[in-house]
Write a protein that holds these residues in place. Structure first.
Motif, mmCIF file in Angstrom:
data_model
loop_
_atom_site.group_PDB
_atom_site.id
_atom_site.type_symbol
_atom_site.label_atom_id
_atom_site.label_comp_id
_atom_site.label_asym_id
_atom_site.label_seq_id
_atom_site.Cartn_x
_atom_site.Cartn_y
_atom_site.Cartn_z
ATOM 1 N N GLN A 61 41.060 38.379 31.958
ATOM 2 C CA GLN A 61 41.611 38.502 33.066
ATOM 3 C C GLN A 61 43.446 38.288 32.830
ATOM 4 O O GLN A 61 43.853 38.633 33.800
ATOM 5 N N TYR A 62 43.580 37.511 31.994
ATOM 6 C CA TYR A 62 45.201 37.277 31.807
ATOM 7 C C TYR A 62 45.699 38.539 31.401
ATOM 8 O O TYR A 62 46.690 38.903 32.163
ATOM 9 N N VAL A 63 44.991 39.360 30.665
ATOM 10 C CA VAL A 63 45.540 40.940 30.356
ATOM 11 C C VAL A 63 45.714 41.482 31.710
ATOM 12 O O VAL A 63 46.655 42.373 31.771
ATOM 13 N N GLU A 64 44.695 41.442 32.595
ATOM 14 C CA GLU A 64 44.593 42.389 33.641
ATOM 15 C C GLU A 64 45.554 41.768 34.640
ATOM 16 O O GLU A 64 46.187 42.861 35.307
ATOM 17 N N ASP A 65 45.723 40.572 34.796
ATOM 18 C CA ASP A 65 46.803 40.258 35.882
ATOM 19 C C ASP A 65 48.191 40.538 35.052
ATOM 20 O O ASP A 65 49.226 40.845 36.014
ATOM 21 N N PHE A 66 48.277 40.353 33.832
ATOM 22 C CA PHE A 66 49.612 40.656 33.487
ATOM 23 C C PHE A 66 49.957 42.340 33.748
ATOM 24 O O PHE A 66 51.141 42.415 34.000
ATOM 25 N N TYR A 67 48.993 43.161 33.481
ATOM 26 C CA TYR A 67 49.163 44.365 34.047
ATOM 27 C C TYR A 67 49.594 44.572 35.419
ATOM 28 O O TYR A 67 50.321 45.459 35.828
ATOM 29 N N ASP A 68 48.810 43.862 36.279
ATOM 30 C CA ASP A 68 48.690 43.964 37.540
ATOM 31 C C ASP A 68 50.417 43.497 38.153
ATOM 32 O O ASP A 68 51.123 44.379 39.146
ATOM 33 N N GLU A 69 50.781 42.481 37.742
ATOM 34 C CA GLU A 69 51.872 41.888 38.005
ATOM 35 C C GLU A 69 53.280 42.375 37.359
ATOM 36 O O GLU A 69 54.321 42.628 37.739
ATOM 37 N N GLN A 70 53.078 42.796 36.075
ATOM 38 C CA GLN A 70 54.358 43.391 35.324
ATOM 39 C C GLN A 70 54.543 44.717 35.433
ATOM 40 O O GLN A 70 55.574 45.433 35.073
ATOM 41 N N ALA A 71 53.373 45.681 35.719
ATOM 42 C CA ALA A 71 53.350 46.924 35.819
ATOM 43 C C ALA A 71 54.154 47.584 34.749
ATOM 44 O O ALA A 71 55.124 48.526 34.966
ATOM 45 N N PRO A 72 53.409 47.529 33.483
ATOM 46 C CA PRO A 72 54.317 48.353 32.377
ATOM 47 C C PRO A 72 54.094 49.682 32.276
ATOM 48 O O PRO A 72 52.960 50.029 33.134
ATOM 49 N N GLY A 73 54.548 50.407 31.463
ATOM 50 C CA GLY A 73 54.794 51.940 31.352
ATOM 51 C C GLY A 73 55.961 52.574 31.176
ATOM 52 O O GLY A 73 57.044 51.980 31.347
ATOM 53 N N LEU A 74 56.044 53.682 30.666
ATOM 54 C CA LEU A 74 57.295 54.355 30.130
ATOM 55 C C LEU A 74 57.982 54.849 31.351
ATOM 56 O O LEU A 74 59.101 54.800 31.523
ATOM 57 N N ASN A 75 57.212 55.897 31.848
ATOM 58 C CA ASN A 75 57.855 56.756 32.850
ATOM 59 C C ASN A 75 57.494 56.337 34.363
ATOM 60 O O ASN A 75 58.190 56.709 35.270
ATOM 61 N N GLN A 76 56.710 55.335 34.738
ATOM 62 C CA GLN A 76 56.483 54.870 35.933
ATOM 63 C C GLN A 76 55.655 53.732 35.785
ATOM 64 O O GLN A 76 55.098 53.142 34.850
ATOM 65 N N PRO A 77 55.758 52.818 36.927
ATOM 66 C CA PRO A 77 55.037 51.602 36.820
ATOM 67 C C PRO A 77 53.577 51.820 36.998
ATOM 68 O O PRO A 77 53.063 52.565 37.456
ATOM 69 N N HIS A 78 52.847 50.872 36.252
ATOM 70 C CA HIS A 78 51.265 50.828 35.998
ATOM 71 C C HIS A 78 51.070 52.238 35.307
ATOM 72 O O HIS A 78 50.114 53.229 35.744
ATOM 73 N N GLY A 79 51.896 52.329 34.308
ATOM 74 C CA GLY A 79 51.573 53.607 33.470
ATOM 75 C C GLY A 79 50.968 53.359 32.175
ATOM 76 O O GLY A 79 50.192 52.543 32.201
ATOM 77 N N ASN A 80 50.842 54.410 31.506
ATOM 78 C CA ASN A 80 49.975 54.414 30.264
ATOM 79 C C ASN A 80 50.460 53.234 29.391
ATOM 80 O O ASN A 80 51.623 53.160 29.082
ATOM 81 N N THR A 81 49.436 52.276 29.031
ATOM 82 C CA THR A 81 49.668 51.127 28.210
ATOM 83 C C THR A 81 48.573 50.825 27.448
ATOM 84 O O THR A 81 47.295 50.658 27.864
ATOM 85 N N ALA A 82 48.987 50.186 26.318
ATOM 86 C CA ALA A 82 48.024 49.574 25.413
ATOM 87 C C ALA A 82 48.452 48.239 25.174
ATOM 88 O O ALA A 82 49.615 47.931 24.740
ATOM 89 N N ILE A 83 47.643 47.172 25.187
ATOM 90 C CA ILE A 83 47.971 45.734 24.986
ATOM 91 C C ILE A 83 47.243 45.217 23.903
ATOM 92 O O ILE A 83 45.916 45.347 23.934
#
Length: 257
Positions: free
Chosen positions: A77-99
């Motif tokens: 859940q911590y990782v999921e919330d991190f992705y939701d809130e930080q919106a990482p990605g190179l070319n766009q928010p919530h993009g391709n990400t490996a954590i």
């Protein structure tokens, strides 16, 4: 100054501001979140550079997170919330990400892939990566483990989904050995052919009418069966993927170190 010139000047200044802001935002992209203070500043800088370089080639943000506890929240859940809130990605928010995330308090490790990484780093491939880096984590070699995560993720994303990256057929040393083996067989066959054929065999010197050998047979004596105990299945790993509260699906692999 005319109204037209003033409008052009305002547009030009705004353009430069947005360009500068975009460049700054891109330059400040963060991939290493060492909240547990496991890495030196030099190690953070090297991992940041490696993640940036290889991430651009795969169009994927490779992110590492270390914490000393999650306030009771499950690491998935911590990782999921991190992705939701930080919106990482190179070319766009919530993009391709490996954590990759580790919790020093519970000794938990979780790997997740979002968007393109969910497809190219599915749960099976993430299991393989986790197994590779767990020994280094257990020995406290965090920099080596994080480097291996980035490099291995980059390597695996070079294979089409559904292919096992660890298949021996894809290993360069196996391909080299196979090529040398085939070449050796071809050379040996050519050498054999060049020396002519041998037409004399044991039968040429044997008189079947005068030989005392009357018959031959094989006699079965006994049968031996060897049994080996099957090793137990490792139940400490797995976890699979899921869907975050923000609706973002992901692959995943969870275990201990």
């Amino acid at each position: 100054m005319s109204v037209k010139n003033r409008g052009f000047l305002l547009f030009f200044v705004t353009f430069l501001f947005l360009l500068h802001w975009g460049t700054q935002a891109k330059a400040e992209s963060q991939y290493i979140y060492d909240f547990a203070n496991l890495l030196s500043k030099q190690e953070v800088a090297e991992l940041q550079s490696l993640a940036s370089k290889l991430g651009k080639e795969r169009n994927t943000a490779f992110i590492m997170i270390t914490v000393n506890g999650t306030d009771g929240k499950d690491i998935v859940q911590y990782v999921e919330d991190f992705y939701d809130e930080q919106a990482p990605g190179l070319n766009q928010p919530h993009g391709n990400t490996a954590i990759l995330m580790i919790d020093m308090k519970t000794r938990d490790i979780y790997l997740a892939g979002f968007k393109k990484a969910e497809q190219y780093l599915d749960s099976g491939r993430l299991d393989q990566i986790r197994h590779k880096i767990t020994p280094a984590l257990s020995e406290g070699q965090y920099f080596q483990a994080f480097s291996a995560f980035i490099n291995t993720s980059y390597e695996y994303m070079g294979y089409e989904p559904g292919v096992d990256p660890e298949n021996i057929l894809f290993k360069w040393w196996f391909q080299l050995a196979a090529s040398l083996g085939v070449a050796g067989i071809v050379v040996a066959f050519m050498a054999y052919r060049s020396g002519g054929r041998v037409t004399v065999n044991a039968g040429a010197y044997m008189n079947s009418h005068q030989s005392r050998v009357l018959n031959k047979y094989d006699h079965f004596i006994r049968q031996s069966v060897t049994k080996q105990k099957k090793p137990p299945t490792n139940s400490s790993g797995g976890g699979g993927g899921g869907i975050s509260s923000g609706g973002h699906s992901h692959s995943g692999s969870k275990g201990k170190f």
